[in-house]
Design an enzyme around this catalytic site. Structure first.
Site, short mmCIF file in Angstrom:
data_model
loop_
_atom_site.label_atom_id
_atom_site.label_comp_id
_atom_site.label_asym_id
_atom_site.label_seq_id
_atom_site.Cartn_x
_atom_site.Cartn_y
_atom_site.Cartn_z
N GLU A 195 -2.42 -7.12 7.51
CA GLU A 195 -1.15 -6.97 8.21
C GLU A 195 -1.10 -7.91 9.41
O GLU A 195 -2.14 -8.33 9.94
CB GLU A 195 -0.99 -5.51 8.68
CG GLU A 195 0.30 -5.21 9.41
CD GLU A 195 1.56 -5.49 8.59
OE1 GLU A 195 1.86 -6.68 8.35
OE2 GLU A 195 2.23 -4.52 8.19
N HIS A 203 0.82 -1.20 0.00
CA HIS A 203 0.00 0.00 0.00
C HIS A 203 0.86 1.26 0.00
O HIS A 203 2.03 1.25 0.40
CB HIS A 203 -0.89 0.02 1.24
CG HIS A 203 -0.11 0.01 2.52
ND1 HIS A 203 0.45 1.15 3.06
CD2 HIS A 203 0.25 -1.00 3.35
CE1 HIS A 203 1.10 0.85 4.17
NE2 HIS A 203 1.00 -0.46 4.37
#
Length: 207
Positions: free
Chosen positions: A80, A8
């Site tokens: 994550e 990202h």
């Protein structure tokens, strides 16, 4: 099949050095992060990369995926690593050096183990291998991407912090041959080197 692993773009808490893994609607991209996301989208399109886009459910990843293809699909396996007691703490406030030296042994207290990350990442890879596509794009985070690279190359999982995977970067893996084609490619740097302006790059996300 080529799997394009996208980290990202830069998010607000990245700038502050604060760990974030849980609230899926917090921590949006910064202006730089939006530019990085646009650069990823533009370079992939110019490379002729087409295929389904999967993303972590965290906001910064979804915002990045939205630049690439608004029909992206959220996949929990790309999230994550859960930071446990370190959630929303500054890296400077925790014993992060031990974790960096050996994340297998020193996983976040109360958080997710490396074994758990490996299991869900492997499950995602097996899923992708079953898709009849030439290319698949997955927007994720540093830890899952580094774990995939380690699994493919045979790098010991305890050494994944030797890898550099920057925000807004692309890592490409040939899943048919288990080869890393390139690692930590910066689309923003590439496009700027070709003479594209930041405003021109940003147009890729303003459709």
């Amino acid at each position: 099949m080529i799997l394009y692993l996208v980290r990202h773009g830069e998010a607000q808490l990245n700038v502050l050095g604060i760990l974030h893994s849980r609230n899926y609607n917090d921590n949006p991209l910064t202006d730089k992060g939006r530019l990085e996301a646009a650069a990823v989208a533009l370079l992939l399109h110019r490379m002729g990369v087409h295929g389904p886009v999967f993303t972590s459910p965290l906001l910064r990843a979804r915002q990045t995926a939205d630049c690439i293809d608004r029909n992206y699909k959220v996949d929990e396996r790309l999230r994550e690593i859960d930071m446990g007691e370190w959630e929303l703490k500054k890296i400077s406030e925790i014993p992060f050096d031990n974790y960096r030296k050996d994340p297998v042994r020193y996983h976040p207290p109360g958080g997710e183990s490396m074994e758990s990350v490996v299991n869900r990442v492997m499950d995602f890879l097996n899923f992708v291998r079953g898709i009849n596509e030439k290319s698949v794009i997955a927007v994720s985070h540093w830890h899952p991407i580094a774990t995939v690279v380690a699994l493919v190359t045979g790098l010991p999982l305890s050494n994944i912090y030797k890898l550099r995977i920057s925000t807004g970067s692309i890592t490409a893996i040939d899943l048919d041959n288990d080869d890393v084609l390139f690692l930590n490619l910066s689309p923003l740097r590439v496009l700027r080197s070709l003479g594209l302006s930041d405003d021109g790059i940003m147009k890729e996300c303003i459709r």
